[in-house]
Design an enzyme around this catalytic site. Structure first.
Site, PDB file in Angstrom:
ATOM      1  N   GLU A 198       0.783  -1.458   0.029  1.00 27.87           N
ATOM      2  CA  GLU A 198      -0.024  -0.298  -0.134  1.00 27.87           C
ATOM      3  C   GLU A 198       0.764   1.132  -0.182  1.00 27.87           C
ATOM      4  O   GLU A 198       2.041   1.355   0.666  1.00 27.87           O
ATOM      5  CB  GLU A 198      -0.743   0.058   1.004  1.00 27.87           C
ATOM      6  CG  GLU A 198      -1.833  -0.748   1.273  1.00 27.87           C
ATOM      7  CD  GLU A 198      -2.666  -1.478   2.603  1.00 27.87           C
ATOM      8  OE1 GLU A 198      -3.862  -2.391   3.105  1.00 27.87           O
ATOM      9  OE2 GLU A 198      -2.902  -0.632   3.491  1.00 27.87           O
TER      10      GLU A 198
ATOM     11  N   CYS B  87       2.574   8.535   1.927  1.00 28.79           N
ATOM     12  CA  CYS B  87       3.108   7.754   2.819  1.00 28.79           C
ATOM     13  C   CYS B  87       3.747   5.896   2.015  1.00 28.79           C
ATOM     14  O   CYS B  87       2.805   5.532   1.505  1.00 28.79           O
ATOM     15  CB  CYS B  87       2.250   7.417   3.686  1.00 28.79           C
ATOM     16  SG  CYS B  87       2.340   5.927   5.505  1.00 28.79           S
TER      17      CYS B  87
ATOM     18  N   CYS C  92       5.185  -7.711   8.016  1.00 29.67           N
ATOM     19  CA  CYS C  92       5.563  -7.177   8.683  1.00 29.67           C
ATOM     20  C   CYS C  92       6.895  -8.186   9.511  1.00 29.67           C
ATOM     21  O   CYS C  92       5.385  -8.924   9.578  1.00 29.67           O
ATOM     22  CB  CYS C  92       5.664  -6.120   9.559  1.00 29.67           C
ATOM     23  SG  CYS C  92       6.943  -5.438  10.266  1.00 29.67           S
TER      24      CYS C  92
ATOM     25  N   CYS D 270       3.191  -6.377  16.413  1.00 28.86           N
ATOM     26  CA  CYS D 270       2.487  -5.675  17.250  1.00 28.86           C
ATOM     27  C   CYS D 270       1.251  -6.131  16.955  1.00 28.86           C
ATOM     28  O   CYS D 270       0.365  -6.245  15.931  1.00 28.86           O
ATOM     29  CB  CYS D 270       3.065  -3.884  16.892  1.00 28.86           C
ATOM     30  SG  CYS D 270       4.937  -3.174  16.084  1.00 28.86           S
TER      31      CYS D 270
ATOM     32  N   CYS E 218      -1.540  -3.984  15.280  1.00 27.27           N
ATOM     33  CA  CYS E 218      -1.517  -3.459  13.596  1.00 27.27           C
ATOM     34  C   CYS E 218      -1.634  -4.704  12.941  1.00 27.27           C
ATOM     35  O   CYS E 218      -1.600  -5.644  13.217  1.00 27.27           O
ATOM     36  CB  CYS E 218       0.234  -3.004  13.289  1.00 27.27           C
ATOM     37  SG  CYS E 218       0.904  -2.817  12.216  1.00 27.27           S
TER      38      CYS E 218
ATOM     39  N   CYS F 182      -3.855   0.891   7.983  1.00 27.83           N
ATOM     40  CA  CYS F 182      -2.717   0.063   7.593  1.00 27.83           C
ATOM     41  C   CYS F 182      -2.838  -1.034   6.938  1.00 27.83           C
ATOM     42  O   CYS F 182      -2.626  -2.531   8.015  1.00 27.83           O
ATOM     43  CB  CYS F 182      -0.990   0.680   7.911  1.00 27.83           C
ATOM     44  SG  CYS F 182      -0.127   0.028   6.757  1.00 27.83           S
TER      45      CYS F 182
HETATM   46  N1  SAH Z   1       7.450  -0.268  10.880  1.00 29.05           N
HETATM   47  C1  SAH Z   1       7.078   0.668  11.090  1.00 29.05           C
HETATM   48  C2  SAH Z   1       6.680   1.884  10.562  1.00 29.05           C
HETATM   49  C3  SAH Z   1       5.339   1.381   9.900  1.00 29.05           C
HETATM   50  S1  SAH Z   1       3.886   1.863  11.039  1.00 29.05           S
HETATM   51  C4  SAH Z   1       6.718   0.771  12.516  1.00 29.05           C
HETATM   52  O1  SAH Z   1       6.287   0.545  13.576  1.00 29.05           O
HETATM   53  O2  SAH Z   1       7.045   2.622  12.969  1.00 29.05           O
HETATM   54  C5  SAH Z   1       3.440   3.220  10.793  1.00 29.05           C
HETATM   55  C6  SAH Z   1       2.730   3.430  12.162  1.00 29.05           C
HETATM   56  O3  SAH Z   1       1.153   3.122  12.089  1.00 29.05           O
HETATM   57  C7  SAH Z   1       3.167   2.767  13.340  1.00 29.05           C
HETATM   58  O4  SAH Z   1       3.578   4.169  14.326  1.00 29.05           O
HETATM   59  C8  SAH Z   1       1.920   2.556  14.053  1.00 29.05           C
HETATM   60  O5  SAH Z   1       2.412   1.589  15.469  1.00 29.05           O
HETATM   61  C9  SAH Z   1       0.542   2.682  13.498  1.00 29.05           C
HETATM   62  N2  SAH Z   1      -0.183   2.120  13.573  1.00 29.05           N
HETATM   63  C10 SAH Z   1      -0.097   0.758  13.432  1.00 29.05           C
HETATM   64  N3  SAH Z   1      -1.385  -0.004  13.497  1.00 29.05           N
HETATM   65  C11 SAH Z   1      -2.450   1.076  14.208  1.00 29.05           C
HETATM   66  C12 SAH Z   1      -3.823   1.363  13.996  1.00 29.05           C
HETATM   67  N4  SAH Z   1      -4.262   0.479  13.607  1.00 29.05           N
HETATM   68  N5  SAH Z   1      -3.866   2.099  14.320  1.00 29.05           N
HETATM   69  C13 SAH Z   1      -3.121   3.539  14.275  1.00 29.05           C
HETATM   70  N6  SAH Z   1      -1.591   3.490  14.079  1.00 29.05           N
HETATM   71  C14 SAH Z   1      -1.195   2.575  13.667  1.00 29.05           C
HETATM   72 FE1  SF4 Z   2       5.420  -3.763  11.388  1.00 22.51          FE
HETATM   73 FE2  SF4 Z   2       3.298  -2.693  12.181  1.00 22.51          FE
HETATM   74 FE3  SF4 Z   2       4.193  -2.665  14.282  1.00 22.51          FE
HETATM   75 FE4  SF4 Z   2       5.227  -1.430  12.837  1.00 22.51          FE
HETATM   76  S1  SF4 Z   2       3.963  -1.221  13.962  1.00 22.51           S
HETATM   77  S2  SF4 Z   2       6.201  -2.599  13.226  1.00 22.51           S
HETATM   78  S3  SF4 Z   2       4.153  -2.596  10.265  1.00 22.51           S
HETATM   79  S4  SF4 Z   2       3.330  -4.996  12.817  1.00 22.51           S
END
Ligand code: SAH
Ligand code: SF4
Length: 381
Positions: free
Chosen positions: A109, A122, A129, A133, A136, A362
């Site tokens: 994306e 973005c 990934c 997390c 996410c 995302c």
């Molecule tokens: N992997 C990297 C970059 C991609 S994620 C990282 O984790 O920083 C980009 C941002 O979106 C990160 O801060 C992540 O924690 C946040 N994010 C992921 N899922 C989300 C969600 N469901 N709602 C809001 N923010 C989210």
């Molecule tokens: Fe990976 Fe999502 Fe965690 Fe970023 S927030 S490191 S994209 S699992």
């Protein structure tokens, strides 16, 4: 296991399905070497480079100062293709979200978010990934591979195509670009694909490349401590940290990477990030999860963590997705949380949701698309 070979991530294909080598992503030196194999003189590489990055051509045919014979050689062995648009969604507020298909069919994306004085793209750094997390959606996707240098650049070049922003598109395009900033906040952990991300950002920052300067690029990491110093020294881009919690127990429970690089190490690496100052602050992203990390006590711990680090805090309303098990904190709670921070002198803003009508969490467009394929999904829908 070294950080660069972490997890199950595997490499991007070196050629496309037709066996052609992507010219996008090669350094000028690598391009010279590639063309030298065909006895093409070095100065031609510079011309090709110029056509690719400054003029944004999508076919070799458009390279007017390259002879027909030479163009045929290029055509046969190399590609300057863009990714395929699997889906595009446009929001009422101008946000555009693409699901892009790479040459092997893998999908990522890319989102363009226009604002008053800037336009931010973005971009993704990996398919999926390896980190998981809990909040996410990208982390739930089973297949993970690194994006190649060319695939990271292709996302930016695709956006320039759509926005009609190549210098050749019009005389005033150089001054009035809509796409001004890049954030590595799409799918994937950029520091687990450091070499390719660095290669792409170098071409992006190059004045003769895509010419988007380091101050306009922000790399977001979940906290891959061993690579943060190198990223700052080599690339000098702005840093964003996905913090999301204020003590180790809490952070480890939602971000497993914290078991490897706990908060004390992460904050120390932030303190030492090259070039960090009050003029160049680190952004701390903090997703607001109801009842998990949103109490006044959390806010006070956050103040303590950031005490001696030039910072700005970005409070992100949680973007819900089915079966995530989390809810977004209420507006009142977010306001109170930010008030506690601001009263203590912490710079904090609440991220305004953009493209709400299209922008699921995302990684969701991809899953939506895969589900829809089984029903009635049309290309470009
Ligand atoms: N992997 C990297 C970059 C991609 S994620 C990282 O984790 O920083 C980009 C941002 O979106 C990160 O801060 C992540 O924690 C946040 N994010 C992921 N899922 C989300 C969600 N469901 N709602 C809001 N923010 C989210
Ligand atoms: Fe990976 Fe999502 Fe965690 Fe970023 S927030 S490191 S994209 S699992």
């Amino acid at each position: 296991m070294s950080v660069t070979t972490h997890g199950k991530a595997f490499a991007a294909p070196k050629t496309d399905a037709a066996g052609r080598i992507p010219l996008i992503g090669l350094t000028l030196e690598q391009m010279r070497e590639a063309l030298a194999v065909h006895d093409i003189p070095a100065f031609r590489a510079k011309q090709v480079w110029h056509w690719i990055y400054q003029r944004g051509v999508r076919t070799f045919e458009e390279m007017k100062n390259i002879s027909k014979e030479l163009r045929a050689v290029l055509e046969a062995g190399y590609s300057i293709d863009r990714p395929k648009v699997i889906a595009e969604q446009r929001s009422e507020d101008g946000t555009i979200k693409w699901l892009l298909g790479m040459s092997d069919g893998q999908q990522v994306e890319t989102v363009f978010i226009p604002d008053n004085e800037r336009g931010t793209l973005c971009i993704s750094s990996q398919v999926g990934c390896t980190l998981t997390c809990k909040f996410c959606h990208t982390g739930t996707q089973p297949l993970v591979r690194n994006l190649g240098v060319h695939e990271i650049l292709q996302q930016i070049m695709h956006a320039r195509d759509v926005l009609n922003e190549w210098p050749s598109s019009g005389p005033d395009k150089d001054d009035g670009r809509d796409l001004t900033n890049i954030v590595l906040m799409g799918m994937g952990e950029p520091l687990y694909n450091y070499e390719n991300v660095a290669g792409a950002m170098k071409i992006c920052m190059d004045g003769e490349g895509l010419s988007i300067g380091k101050r306009r690029i922000t790399l977001s990491t979940s906290g891959v401590v061993p690579l943060m110093q190198r990223c700052g020294e080599e690339l000098g881009v702005n840093l964003a940290i996905s913090l999301h919690a204020t003590n180790d127990e809490q952070r480890s429970s939602i971000m497993p990477i914290n078991n490897k690089y706990p908060l004390s190490e992460l904050m120390e690496a932030c303190r030492n990030y090259p070039g960090v100052s009050n003029m160049r602050r680190i952004t701390f992203e903090y997703v607001m999860l109801k009842g998990v990390n949103d109490s006044d006590e959390d806010a006070r711990r956050l103040i303590g963590l950031l005490k001696d680090i030039p910072h700005k805090v970005n409070l992100i309303p949680f973007n819900a997705w089915p079966d995530s098990g989390f809810e977004c904190s209420s507006n009142t709670r977010i306001d109170k949380f930010s008030k506690v921070l601001i009263e203590a002198g912490v710079t904090a803003t609440v991220r305004r949701p953009r493209g709400r009508d299209i922008l699921a969490a995302c990684g969701q467009l991809k899953s939506e698309s895969q589900r829809a394929k089984k029903t009635h999904f049309h290309e470009g829908e």
